[in-house]
Every structure is written in structure tokens, then in C-alpha cells.
Scaffold this motif. Structure first.
Motif, mmCIF file in Angstrom:
data_model
loop_
_atom_site.group_PDB
_atom_site.id
_atom_site.type_symbol
_atom_site.label_atom_id
_atom_site.label_comp_id
_atom_site.label_asym_id
_atom_site.label_seq_id
_atom_site.Cartn_x
_atom_site.Cartn_y
_atom_site.Cartn_z
ATOM 1 N N GLY A 111 0.808 -1.160 0.118
ATOM 2 C CA GLY A 111 0.033 0.023 0.114
ATOM 3 C C GLY A 111 0.737 1.403 0.093
ATOM 4 N N SER A 336 -4.511 -1.552 -5.795
ATOM 5 C CA SER A 336 -5.720 -1.950 -5.508
ATOM 6 C C SER A 336 -5.734 -3.772 -5.994
ATOM 7 C CB SER A 336 -6.843 -1.490 -6.231
ATOM 8 O OG SER A 336 -7.157 -1.923 -7.720
ATOM 9 N N VAL A 339 -4.992 -5.965 -2.873
ATOM 10 C CA VAL A 339 -6.124 -5.826 -1.757
ATOM 11 C C VAL A 339 -7.402 -6.505 -2.416
ATOM 12 C CG1 VAL A 339 -7.694 -3.982 -0.871
ATOM 13 C CG2 VAL A 339 -5.247 -3.645 -1.237
ATOM 14 N N ASN A 357 -13.991 -0.298 2.403
ATOM 15 C CA ASN A 357 -13.013 -0.610 3.328
ATOM 16 C C ASN A 357 -11.484 -0.486 3.151
ATOM 17 O OD1 ASN A 357 -14.888 -2.246 5.258
ATOM 18 N ND2 ASN A 357 -15.459 -2.925 3.379
ATOM 19 N N ASN A 358 -11.272 0.485 2.347
ATOM 20 C CA ASN A 358 -9.839 0.911 2.063
ATOM 21 C C ASN A 358 -9.855 2.347 1.780
ATOM 22 O OD1 ASN A 358 -8.063 -1.489 1.693
ATOM 23 N ND2 ASN A 358 -9.960 -2.165 0.833
ATOM 24 N N ASP A 359 -8.520 2.849 1.537
ATOM 25 C CA ASP A 359 -8.083 4.286 1.412
ATOM 26 C C ASP A 359 -8.599 4.495 -0.326
ATOM 27 O OD1 ASP A 359 -7.363 6.676 1.357
ATOM 28 O OD2 ASP A 359 -5.226 6.173 0.910
#
Length: 394
Positions: A111, A336, A339, A357-359
Motif C-alpha cells: 500500500g 488495488s 487488496v 473498506n480501504n483508502d
């Protein structure tokens, strides 16, 4: 289900599938080992660079402890645990007692945008060499690590050591600064990060069954051509390459001049199409667009691309209906991909859940009406009237 169809020479057995591997180093996509200086100086330089770049990029630092004595395992690791997690309120701490393999480091740093490494202890894909007079012998021991030097910094010397010149044939073409020229060093890293921005490809989703509509939505002619081609032509103004995402059996029906990208993660709907695109080109970002949004126009795409944030896993529009991200008019960044695979491994196949549920960088749409989906014959008639009215008024 993941399908795997690759052409192989007749009679030749391949043990492993032919997959496009992301271009990464030991830790991440953009990593530099800083070596040749006392460790404290490396830490201070890394701190300056990270402080300057962290407002825009997710930065990380990797080092090795200098404890010379054997230290007892912390916490429950001493009791035999292999992993201990502690919520430190202002940060999170994971302690491992198991050996970490190269793949583990890549997973942990996936990330991040920039990784600085203490090169006195660990290597990285690219290097920053600091020239200290009293560290000549130490640097000479590490000369084989100088495989991709991109910056040279002079500390207390006026010239580069001869053995460094021999090890770096192109040293005269490299930027050479004094170690105290902090702003120039920071500008170097800023320029490198701009250059590393992933290229943007387009993906038009056309592989749906269109069960509610009763016929293929991607072939509806709204503006003088089938919607799949209309949208692909629109994306060509913004993207390096544009593909029509489809089922394998649909490829033969696609007109010449349009590239196809068949699903290799089958049975997963749009999520499978996105994963299939990253499987093909894992180092590209993907502007993913559904084929059932006929009101989409240049204003919406301009706003999305102008506000793209490569440091997030994606840049998406916020739904005016429920406030959640719209996953099918979204720029998905390369980070992504791992992820999304992790979500799939946990039994989730919803791209919206990945974004929630992520940035994710969320944008308010300039015109929420342009994000309208056409899923049923009733939707079709309503949007058809809107388009005809708009055309008549202009």
C-alpha cells in the motif's frame, strides 16, 4: 472460478501459468536504498524526505536493529506465539517470531508509494550513494549492491571515489548534490514519484448477461453507434489503451479496431473483469466504466481524472443515492490489485466493498444524473426520452 488459457508450444509442458508480474523491488514499486553514510545520517535524510513527501504519498522506511546482544522476545512471543498485535492507540504494532520471506515484505509494503531503506543493511531496487571519506572501506565492501544508482550525495569530500566511478559507468549523467542540499534532494524524489505515476488504461464492461433488460445493454445505440463502442471511443481521449471487457465467447462479435480483454476470473461479474484487467497489466491503472451509463459525458471524466489520487487504491464518485462509492465509474490503481485478491480470498466479490473498506478518494459528482444506470426496459424508455429532449434542445 479462475480460468487459465495460454498458448503453449505443441508438446511442451509448462509447469506454471504465464502471468504478468508487477514490477517491484524487495519492498515496493518505488524504493531506494541509501548507503555509504553512518546509519544516523541515513535515518535523518530519510526523515527529511518522508516529512516533505508524506502529505502527498504514503511513505515507508525499512532498517535493521543495531542491538548487538541477543534480546528476549517481546510479549507473548516469549510464550510461543508466532504473532502479536498491539493497538498503541496512535499506531499499530505487529511482532512476528516467524521468518519473513520476500513475498511477505511485498505484501506488507503493497500500500505504500515510496520506500526508503537503510542500504547499509538491506538492498533495494535503486540506490542513493552518500560519499563519506571515513566510510570508504565500508562502501567498497558494498560496491556490488550498486546496481541502479540514481543519485550521488557528497558529504565531506569534493569528488567521487575512483572505485565508485568504475562501478557506475554513467556516473557523470547522474545528479550529484552535497548532502546538505536538502531541497534539491527532496526535489529529486518528487520528480521520481511524478515519473512513476502508473499509466491509465480504459476498461468498458460489456460482459454482463443483461437479464433484466432482456437484450445486451452494450449494443444499444444511443448516439449513432453501439454503446460499447461509443464509450470506448470516449475513453480513448483519456487513456493510453482501451479494452472491451467481455466473456470469451463475445470476442468474435467485436468490431475490428477495438481491443478485447476476456474474463479470466469467471463467474464474478464486474469484480472478475477488474481482476482480469490487472492480471493482464498489473502495473497500469484502470479507468473502469460500465456500459449501462449512457448519460456519462466529458465533464464527468474530466473531473474524475483531474482529481485522480494515485496514492489511494482508487478514485471514485460518491453515489448521490446512498453515499457509497460507485465502483463502475472509477480509476483503480495498481495497488488495488493485491487488496482485491485478498478480499476474494476471504469470500468477497463486491468491488464496492473493496472501496468502502480501504483508502479510496471519493469525489462528489458534478452532475449526479450522469451516473444513472439503465437496467430495465422502463429505464431504457425514460433515458431515451431524456436524450431525445436534450438533442432537440441543442
Amino acid at each position: 472460478m479462475i480460468s487459465n488459457e495460454h498458448n503453449q508450444p505443441e508438446g511442451k509442458h509448462k509447469k506454471h501459468a504465464s502471468l504478468a508480474r508487477p514490477i517491484t523491488g524487495n519492498f515496493g514499486r518505488n524504493e531506494w536504498a541509501i548507503l555509504g553514510a553512518p546509519c544516523i545520517n541515513i535515518k535523518l535524510l530519510a526523515a527529511d524526505v518522508i516529512a516533505a513527501l508524506s502529505p502527498q504519498y504514503k511513505c515507508a522506511y525499512a532498517d535493521t536493529s543495531h542491538n548487538d546482544e541477543v534480546i528476549s522476545l517481546p510479549g507473548r512471543l516469549a510464550s510461543g506465539a508466532v504473532l502479536e498485535y498491539t493497538d498503541q492507540l496512535n499506531n499499530h504494532q505487529f511482532n512476528y517470531s516467524t521468518d519473513l520471506k520476500p513475498v511477505n515484505f511485498k505484501q506488507q509494503f503493497a500500500g505504500t508509494d515510496l520506500v526508503l531503506v537503510n542500504g547499509n543493511h538491506q538492498p533495494a531496487k535503486a540506490q542513493v550513494v552518500i560519499i563519506y571519506n571515513n566510510k570508504m572501506a565500508s562502501l567498497q565492501k558494498r560496491v556490488e549492491q550498486l546496481t541502479n544508482v540514481e543519485l550521488i550525495l557528497l558529504a565531506d569530500v569534493a569528488d567521487i571515489f575512483d572505485f565508485i566511478k568504475e562501478a557506475i559507468p554513467n556516473w557523470q549523467q547522474l545528479p550529484i548534490y552535497r548532502l546538505d542540499e536538502t531541497e534539491k534532494i527532496i526535489d529529486f524524489f518528487k520528480a521520481k514519484m511524478l515519473q512513476s505515476k502508473p499509466k491509465l488504461n480504459g476498461l468498458v464492461l460489456t460482459g454482463g448477461q443483461s437479464l433484466r433488460m432482456g437484450h445486451d445493454k452494450s449494443t444499444i445505440n444511443w448516439f449513432g453507434k453501439e454503446q460499447r463502442y461509443y464509450m470506448a471511443d470516449l475513453l480513448k481521449e483519456y487513456c493510453d489503451e482501451v479494452y472491451l471487457s467481455c466473456r470469451a465467447e463475445q470476442q468474435q462479435d467485436v468490431a475490428a479496431g477495438y481491443q478485447t480483454l476476456p474474463d479470466t476470473f469467471t463467474g464474478l461479474g464486474p469484480f472478475g473483469a477488474i481482476l482480469s484487467a490487472f492480471r493482464e497489466k498489473p502495473d497500469s491503472a484502470w479507468l473502469v466504466v460500465a456500459c449501462d451509463m449512457p448519460l456519462l459525458g466529458t465533464e464527468t471524466f474530466d473531473h474524475l481524472i483531474n482529481n485522480r489520487n494515485p496514492s489511494s487504491i482508487a478514485t471514485a464518485y460518491e453515489s448521490a443515492f446512498d453515499g457509497f462509492p460507485e465502483p463502475l465509474i472509477t480509476i483503480w490503481e495498481p495497488k488495488s490489485y493485491p487488496v482485491s485478491l485478498a478480499f476474494l480470498a476471504q469470500g468477497y466479490s463486491c468491488p464496492r466493498k473493496v472501496l468502502i473498506n480501504n483508502d479510496t478518494t471519493l469525489l462528489k459528482p458534478l452532475n449526479a444524473e450522469e451516473l444513472t444506470n439503465v437496467n430495465t426496459p422502463e429505464d431504457f424508455e425514460k433515458i431515451k426520452r431524456q436524450i431525445h429532449q436534450k438533442i432537440a434542445s441543442t
